[in-house]
Scaffold this motif. Sequence first.
Motif, PDB file in Angstrom:
ATOM      1  N   ALA B  73       0.844  -1.203   0.000  1.00  0.00           N
ATOM      2  CA  ALA B  73       0.000   0.000   0.000  1.00  0.00           C
ATOM      3  C   ALA B  73       0.877   1.249   0.000  1.00  0.00           C
ATOM      4  N   ILE B  74       1.899   1.243   0.885  1.00  0.00           N
ATOM      5  CA  ILE B  74       2.781   2.407   0.948  1.00  0.00           C
ATOM      6  C   ILE B  74       3.602   2.505  -0.335  1.00  0.00           C
ATOM      7  N   GLY B  75       3.977   1.341  -0.876  1.00  0.00           N
ATOM      8  CA  GLY B  75       4.727   1.327  -2.136  1.00  0.00           C
ATOM      9  C   GLY B  75       3.946   1.968  -3.264  1.00  0.00           C
ATOM     10  N   TYR B  76       2.657   1.665  -3.303  1.00  0.00           N
ATOM     11  CA  TYR B  76       1.802   2.232  -4.347  1.00  0.00           C
ATOM     12  C   TYR B  76       1.812   3.760  -4.277  1.00  0.00           C
ATOM     13  N   LEU B  77       1.570   4.261  -3.069  1.00  0.00           N
ATOM     14  CA  LEU B  77       1.543   5.719  -2.897  1.00  0.00           C
ATOM     15  C   LEU B  77       2.934   6.307  -3.149  1.00  0.00           C
ATOM     16  N   GLY B  78       3.976   5.629  -2.629  1.00  0.00           N
ATOM     17  CA  GLY B  78       5.335   6.140  -2.767  1.00  0.00           C
ATOM     18  C   GLY B  78       5.748   6.290  -4.219  1.00  0.00           C
ATOM     19  N   PHE B  79       5.491   5.252  -5.009  1.00  0.00           N
ATOM     20  CA  PHE B  79       5.858   5.321  -6.432  1.00  0.00           C
ATOM     21  C   PHE B  79       5.066   6.406  -7.146  1.00  0.00           C
ATOM     22  N   MET B  80       3.801   6.580  -6.741  1.00  0.00           N
ATOM     23  CA  MET B  80       2.988   7.623  -7.363  1.00  0.00           C
ATOM     24  C   MET B  80       3.563   9.005  -7.052  1.00  0.00           C
ATOM     25  N   ILE B  81       3.985   9.198  -5.773  1.00  0.00           N
ATOM     26  CA  ILE B  81       4.556  10.497  -5.395  1.00  0.00           C
ATOM     27  C   ILE B  81       5.843  10.731  -6.182  1.00  0.00           C
ATOM     28  N   LEU B  82       6.652   9.674  -6.286  1.00  0.00           N
ATOM     29  CA  LEU B  82       7.901   9.792  -7.049  1.00  0.00           C
ATOM     30  C   LEU B  82       7.617  10.205  -8.482  1.00  0.00           C
ATOM     31  N   ALA B  83       6.629   9.515  -9.083  1.00  0.00           N
ATOM     32  CA  ALA B  83       6.315   9.796 -10.484  1.00  0.00           C
ATOM     33  C   ALA B  83       5.858  11.239 -10.646  1.00  0.00           C
ATOM     34  N   LEU B  84       4.994  11.684  -9.715  1.00  0.00           N
ATOM     35  CA  LEU B  84       4.524  13.065  -9.791  1.00  0.00           C
ATOM     36  C   LEU B  84       5.685  14.034  -9.607  1.00  0.00           C
ATOM     37  N   GLY B  85       6.599  13.693  -8.658  1.00  0.00           N
ATOM     38  CA  GLY B  85       7.763  14.537  -8.416  1.00  0.00           C
ATOM     39  C   GLY B  85       8.603  14.680  -9.668  1.00  0.00           C
ATOM     40  N   VAL B  86       8.858  13.542 -10.316  1.00  0.00           N
ATOM     41  CA  VAL B  86       9.635  13.579 -11.558  1.00  0.00           C
ATOM     42  C   VAL B  86       8.952  14.488 -12.574  1.00  0.00           C
ATOM     43  N   PHE B  87       7.615  14.404 -12.606  1.00  0.00           N
ATOM     44  CA  PHE B  87       6.882  15.223 -13.565  1.00  0.00           C
ATOM     45  C   PHE B  87       7.049  16.707 -13.246  1.00  0.00           C
ATOM     46  N   PHE B  88       6.868  17.068 -11.975  1.00  0.00           N
ATOM     47  CA  PHE B  88       6.930  18.485 -11.619  1.00  0.00           C
ATOM     48  C   PHE B  88       8.333  19.049 -11.790  1.00  0.00           C
TER      49      PHE B  88
END
Lengths: 361, 298, 134
Positions: B73-88
């Motif tokens: 569950a935390i991995g799912y959110l963590g990877f999503m945050i990472l992906a968004l971070g890379v985008f921003f």
Amino acid sequence: MKTVIPFGPQHPVLPEPFHVKLHMEGETIEGLDLQVGYCHRGLERIFQTDYKKVTFLIERICGICSFLHTLGYVRAVEEIMELTVPRRALIIRTIMAELERIHSHLLIIGLYGDALGYENYFMQSWRDRELVMELLEYISGNRVNYAMNQVGGVRRDLDEDRVKAAHKAIDELEKRTGDISKVLLNDVSIKLRTQGIAKLSKEDAIALGTVGPVARASGVAYDVRNTGYLIYPELNFKPIWETAGDNYARMQVRIRELFESYRMVREALKLLETEGSGEIMLAIKPNQRPNGQAFVRTEAPRGECFHYVKANGTPDLERVRVRTPTYANIYALTKMLPGADLADLPVAVVTIDPCLSCTDR
Amino acid sequence: MSCPMSICASAALPAILLLLSPLFGGLLAGVDRKLTARMQNRKGPPLTQPFWDIFKLLGKQSMVSNPAQILFAIGYLGFMILALGVFFWGGDLLAIVFLTTFASVCLVLGAFSVRSPYAYIGGQRELLQLASFEPVLIAAVAAIYLKTNTFLVSGIHGGLMPYLIPSLLALWMVLPIKMRKSPFDIATAHQEVVKGPFTEYSGAYYAVILVGEWLELLLVLLIITLFVANPWLKVLIFVGSLVGELLLDNACARLNWKWLLRYSWAIALPMAVIGIMVSSDVFRALINALSAYIYIGG
Amino acid sequence: MRTEETKKENLVAQAYEMKKEGWRLVCITGTDLSTDSEQKMEVLYHFARENEVRHLRVETDGTENYPSILSAYANALFLENELKEMLGIPVDGIKGELLLRLEDEVKAPLKRLRGVSYETREIKVEKNAEVAPQ
């Protein structure tokens, strides 16, 4: 990979509890075991009481087809006691029975949309159902469990205002049903999901003793209203049937029945208007007791409903037996579903319109 | 125009955007629910309802079948945050694609780690959805690369139109899969598999998953905005994609997994491949040669 | 309502015959008619064909083996299950686990005991009760 999936007794698509043990091969259903009985209340035992009280007890079997249960029961008792019910009461009973069918069909059409993941359709259908429920409340005072029937007649008359309101509601409902039926019958995504799926052949439909829209969708043109009770012969009732036997055909039958019901309610309302007011209830002497047995079939929204009453001259009844349409239909799932997808299971369950409170009593 | 560029170059704005992204994603989910309700002629919940849901979930008892579930569950959110971070931060598009894939894989593994049949079938269906969505997304990214010669988000300054219209169309086609909406919400079809891969999560861990879902929705819509350069057009395409998707959701029944595969691989993927071809140099050279031939021949 | 008397030995053969003639099984009704002196149950088989109906009546004492018509009518499965559960009639090959969820506590709620009371609830004697002084 073979898996066993427990479907129910608690599941989002089931309004009432029953259990299906699914034997799956990947996403394909190979076989299933049915288990009902989660709503069993021992009503048939409680019915062994005063025949006048049973009228109100039997209404509590089910909320959706409560009128049909009292109708079947009072018809059986009237047959035993050899009562001739006033004509106006018969007309009112016909109107109520058909209004209840409309309400039940709109309900299941909505649930069908929900089972298909078509929430918008579900909302629309249930909004339309509100119209007929408001009408039923206006006529009887209750949205469900109308308490209209009594041995010897009906308890409430339809006055001029109510007839007018009924005409208005039926006109509006017919228009709206026309709209939702266009979606139900023509939408591509619904057709892809339902046509040719969960088929029940005519032979199986007869062998498994299915009744109502399930049987009629498989080409068995059998409708108890054809046997001529109430005033159906005067209304030129014609059974509606399809031949495909799939999920689509079962709902198609219900949609077409809705329009037939609208027509019949309208004609019955006209009869009420032309014939003027009259008696709606027979007076029954307190010492008059039923003695004998009777077997009565009534067409409930879900199919043929059976009531058997055995009385022995004492105030208490000896036996009341109810065989509801779902009781006859639910077993057909074991023939319909093998070979279908897991995704088709909720839809197939909804198309037989299961009423487990009826089934378990 | 030099002013915004200088801010973008600094690290402050992306960090603020990333911090605000759960807020924005939650509002997006609120808008989604409100619009859906209005389309169904209902009143609908207030816009802030998703946040209340999260607060309520945080206050509930968090039951898990095994500790691995928490990790996923935390991995799912963590990877999503990472992906968004890379985008921003204007990073690599390819990295974003792979990070979202990792996030989805976390979801599938979390579903497989428990013994619930509904979670298990939901996990299988989630894998199918992944297999339908990812190729199209990768093809779209490849098309962007062919047109701009960079995978960096910060290196894309419009000019993609009209060559990338097929890629955009293909992305739009598979958008319902990512947004878990009709006709392709098969993994979370609650009438069939209750809540699919999320079935066995509860309390705070389900809240984590929900926030991850908001971010996923936000990210997909942001990737779509890359296709146009004008800020107003960006807003338009962002809102338009969401509203169009909701319209489709409310005018469609759910299809099953067979139709999902047929649709995504037979229609959306070829469309994405056409997108690659249209934006490639080879194609342009071919067109040039053809027009030259016609010109000379004429 | 006119019923036709039949013997339970002939029941299955008669069911096959009726199926051949196109009759549909509507319902099976069991009623306990026991009095203080004798134990008697009647089982009614209701058949329908279009607008006609026929009723077969079988008498049994409710204890000896009872034939099942499941081979002729597939939809008798639920009905015969109920016959066994509600009245305790031992129908051949029927397990009787359809409606009642508390098999241990409730037995045959429609069965009469000595014609007056009903055997509705048979509470198991708990182990502790044996230890208790008489």
